[in-house]
Design an enzyme around this catalytic site. Structure first.
Site, PDB file in Angstrom:
ATOM      1  N   HIS A 166       0.827  -1.208   0.000  1.00 17.00           N
ATOM      2  CA  HIS A 166       0.000   0.000   0.000  1.00 17.00           C
ATOM      3  C   HIS A 166       0.855   1.249   0.000  1.00 17.00           C
ATOM      4  O   HIS A 166       2.084   1.204   0.134  1.00 17.00           O
ATOM      5  CB  HIS A 166      -0.963  -0.005   1.191  1.00 17.00           C
ATOM      6  CG  HIS A 166      -0.294   0.041   2.538  1.00 17.00           C
ATOM      7  ND1 HIS A 166       0.177   1.203   3.095  1.00 17.00           N
ATOM      8  CD2 HIS A 166      -0.029  -0.946   3.436  1.00 17.00           C
ATOM      9  CE1 HIS A 166       0.695   0.944   4.288  1.00 17.00           C
ATOM     10  NE2 HIS A 166       0.595  -0.357   4.510  1.00 17.00           N
ATOM     11  N   CYS A 182       3.049  -5.078   6.631  1.00 20.68           N
ATOM     12  CA  CYS A 182       2.691  -4.647   5.282  1.00 20.68           C
ATOM     13  C   CYS A 182       3.917  -4.056   4.579  1.00 20.68           C
ATOM     14  O   CYS A 182       4.926  -3.763   5.207  1.00 20.68           O
ATOM     15  CB  CYS A 182       1.581  -3.595   5.333  1.00 20.68           C
ATOM     16  SG  CYS A 182      -0.031  -4.248   5.810  1.00 20.68           S
TER      17      CYS A 182
END
Length: 211
Positions: A166, A182
């Site tokens: 992301h 992440c």
């Protein structure tokens, strides 16, 4: 789909101590930001509010997006993440790959495996997973997508895990190991990646440096 994934370790003693200290606080203080000394143990960039626009990219230095030599037996279009190097590669074939600088999971939150991109979203909403809320109970349970959202401009969801590739509203953290598992790119770079890789793309995450 066959997938082999090793999930990150628990937050350990630091997380346990933080949860214990917050449990002793008054209920009305639970949603407030903790003191600066405690924030140093938190997930930098996982807190909402800072605004960074879609146009921000890494344009200089080792983490700038660029075509590089890359030996791989993977098919063109495959995404290979080398956590130790802080790079994400999109295999191009002919011994080349498009390389992006990334931020990765901090110690205890790094992982490896093979997944597929299961979903894509522009300006995604943010719902911190239960483990993160246990470590940081003051975080919002939901935040709508937008420039102040720590998920950034785009998100590519990794299989059935809680992890994603992301954007970030803190592009200066690219090249660092500070996330909860992440993989983050500057907003301009994740928007570029978003257009290049479709749902179903194979993603290989390697934690150790390759020879």
């Amino acid at each position: 789909m066959t997938r082999s994934t090793t999930l990150p370790a628990s937050a350990g003693l630091v997380g346990a101590a933080l949860v214990a200290s917050l449990a002793l606080a008054q209920p009305t203080l639970a949603q407030q930001r903790p003191p600066a000394a405690i924030q140093e143990t938190m997930d930098i960039g996982d807190e909402p509010g800072r605004v960074s626009t879609e146009e921000v990219s890494i344009t200089e230095g080792p983490y700038a997006r660029q075509m590089v030599l890359f030996r791989s037996n993977e098919a063109p279009g495959t995404v290979v993440i080398q956590s130790a190097e802080r790079f994400l590669y999109v295999v191009q074939g002919n011994g080349k790959a498009l390389r992006y600088g990334i931020g990765v999971g901090r110690e205890g939150f790094q992982w490896s495996g093979q997944v597929q991109i299961s979903r894509k979203a522009e300006w995604p909403d943010w719902r911190p997973p239960p483990d993160m809320l246990q470590r940081q109970p003051y975080l919002p349970r939901f935040m709508a997508g937008g420039p102040g959202n720590p998920m950034g401009a785009r998100a590519l969801y990794l299989g059935s895990t809680v992890f994603r590739i992301h954007g970030t509203n803190q592009p200066e953290t690219i090249g660092q190991a500070i996330s909860s598992g992440c993989f983050r790119l500057a907003n301009g770079d994740v928007a570029d990646l978003y257009e290049r890789v479709p749902v179903g793309t194979k993603v290989i995450i390697r934690h150790k440096a390759t020879l």
